[in-house]
Design a protein around this motif. Sequence first.
Motif, PDB file in Angstrom:
ATOM      1  N   ARG A 169     -10.334  13.621-107.559  1.00 22.64           N
ATOM      2  CA  ARG A 169     -10.671  13.725-106.285  1.00 22.64           C
ATOM      3  C   ARG A 169     -11.047  15.035-105.697  1.00 22.64           C
ATOM      4  N   ASN A 218      -5.951  11.644-111.386  1.00 27.92           N
ATOM      5  CA  ASN A 218      -6.579  11.190-110.312  1.00 27.92           C
ATOM      6  C   ASN A 218      -6.763  12.139-109.122  1.00 27.92           C
ATOM      7  N   GLN A 267     -14.535  15.605-106.890  1.00 31.17           N
ATOM      8  CA  GLN A 267     -15.567  14.884-106.311  1.00 31.17           C
ATOM      9  C   GLN A 267     -15.723  15.675-104.841  1.00 31.17           C
ATOM     10  N   LYS A 268     -14.955  16.137-104.316  1.00 33.36           N
ATOM     11  CA  LYS A 268     -15.093  16.849-102.885  1.00 33.36           C
ATOM     12  C   LYS A 268     -15.778  18.001-103.098  1.00 33.36           C
TER      13      LYS A 268
END
Length: 128
Positions: free
Chosen positions: A63, A59, A66-67
Amino acid sequence: MNWLRKFMYGRYGVDALSMTIIIFGFLISIFSPYFRPLSIISTLIFIYAYYRVLSKDINKRYRENQKFLKLIKPVTTRFKKFKTRSEGRKSYKYFKCKNCKQEIKVPKGKGKVRVTCPKCGEKTIKKS
């Protein structure tokens, strides 16, 4: 090959951010023979990249990726726009609307064409 699949099970794996980090580390390592501290920096970059690839905190790595993708999106969309436009250059001519600066695509070889902007409705005559 099965042992690698078992080893990677439950680990994050390679994504766009880790590939970018690996490429960046490789580029730095090219210049490391000329400047000694660069070899240490490139080694640390590679260690971090492999840490991300082998991480079990899926996870958190997702993240981070994705950033990163959100950060580079303006660059990649501009490149895709350039690529699409260069591929269509043989069969289309591109104009900008005088009123709203919207890019308009017109088929080549049609002579004088009345072009209507899809965004603002401005009508002009252009030679294709």
